[in-house]
Design a protein around this motif. Structure first.
Motif, PDB file in Angstrom:
ATOM      1  N   THR A  57       0.827  -1.198   0.000  1.00 41.46           N
ATOM      2  CA  THR A  57       0.000   0.000   0.000  1.00 41.46           C
ATOM      3  C   THR A  57       0.864   1.252   0.000  1.00 41.46           C
ATOM      4  N   GLU A  58       1.913   1.258   0.812  1.00 46.80           N
ATOM      5  CA  GLU A  58       2.824   2.396   0.856  1.00 46.80           C
ATOM      6  C   GLU A  58       3.496   2.618  -0.504  1.00 46.80           C
ATOM      7  N   GLN A  59       3.903   1.536  -1.154  1.00 49.53           N
ATOM      8  CA  GLN A  59       4.565   1.652  -2.449  1.00 49.53           C
ATOM      9  C   GLN A  59       3.613   2.211  -3.506  1.00 49.53           C
ATOM     10  N   VAL A  60       2.388   1.750  -3.509  1.00 51.01           N
ATOM     11  CA  VAL A  60       1.408   2.227  -4.484  1.00 51.01           C
ATOM     12  C   VAL A  60       1.104   3.697  -4.257  1.00 51.01           C
ATOM     13  N   VAL A  61       0.923   4.088  -3.001  1.00 46.03           N
ATOM     14  CA  VAL A  61       0.625   5.481  -2.690  1.00 46.03           C
ATOM     15  C   VAL A  61       1.789   6.377  -3.088  1.00 46.03           C
ATOM     16  N   LYS A  62       3.021   5.926  -2.806  1.00 41.62           N
ATOM     17  CA  LYS A  62       4.201   6.708  -3.174  1.00 41.62           C
ATOM     18  C   LYS A  62       4.271   6.877  -4.689  1.00 41.62           C
ATOM     19  N   TYR A  63       3.958   5.818  -5.423  1.00 38.05           N
ATOM     20  CA  TYR A  63       3.981   5.870  -6.881  1.00 38.05           C
ATOM     21  C   TYR A  63       2.918   6.826  -7.410  1.00 38.05           C
ATOM     22  N   ASP A  67       4.650  13.156 -15.258  1.00 38.97           N
ATOM     23  CA  ASP A  67       5.870  13.326 -16.051  1.00 38.97           C
ATOM     24  C   ASP A  67       7.058  12.628 -15.397  1.00 38.97           C
ATOM     25  N   GLU A  68       7.133  12.701 -14.087  1.00 35.37           N
ATOM     26  CA  GLU A  68       8.239  12.058 -13.362  1.00 35.37           C
ATOM     27  C   GLU A  68       8.161  10.532 -13.501  1.00 35.37           C
ATOM     28  N   ARG A  69       6.959   9.993 -13.448  1.00 35.92           N
ATOM     29  CA  ARG A  69       6.797   8.542 -13.609  1.00 35.92           C
ATOM     30  C   ARG A  69       7.233   8.118 -15.005  1.00 35.92           C
ATOM     31  N   LYS A  70       6.861   8.895 -16.020  1.00 37.79           N
ATOM     32  CA  LYS A  70       7.269   8.579 -17.383  1.00 37.79           C
ATOM     33  C   LYS A  70       8.787   8.632 -17.531  1.00 37.79           C
ATOM     34  N   LYS A  71       9.391   9.649 -16.907  1.00 36.68           N
ATOM     35  CA  LYS A  71      10.842   9.799 -16.973  1.00 36.68           C
ATOM     36  C   LYS A  71      11.542   8.608 -16.324  1.00 36.68           C
ATOM     37  N   GLN A  72      11.034   8.138 -15.189  1.00 39.63           N
ATOM     38  CA  GLN A  72      11.629   6.989 -14.512  1.00 39.63           C
ATOM     39  C   GLN A  72      11.513   5.725 -15.354  1.00 39.63           C
ATOM     40  N   ARG A  73      10.356   5.516 -15.983  1.00 43.12           N
ATOM     41  CA  ARG A  73      10.183   4.344 -16.849  1.00 43.12           C
ATOM     42  C   ARG A  73      11.154   4.404 -18.024  1.00 43.12           C
TER      43      ARG A  73
END
Length: 62
Positions: free
Chosen positions: A11-17, A23-29
């Motif tokens: 749950t913590e990991q999903v919330v953090k994500y 844009d940051e998520r796309k950059k990390q991928r």
């Protein structure tokens, strides 16, 4: 880990994500994808093992 601890961790990991901007998520991928490309092994080594790759290296030296 106990079952409850695992659920809490996930749950913590999903919330953090989800809290990260899109844009940051796309950059990390994209960075992860580029890193995998750099770590990719040569074709012969990947498909046939070390021996054909070693033979080719021997011929290239001479």
């Amino acid at each position: 880990m106990a079952g409850n601890d695992y659920v809490k961790f996930m749950t913590e990991q999903v919330v953090k994500y989800l809290d990260q901007p899109r844009d940051e998520r796309k950059k990390q991928r994209q960075q992860k994808k580029e890193f995998k490309k750099q770590q990719k092994q040569p074709f012969l080594y990947r498909w046939f093992g070390v021996i054909p790759y070693a033979v080719i290296l021997l011929f290239k030296r001479k």
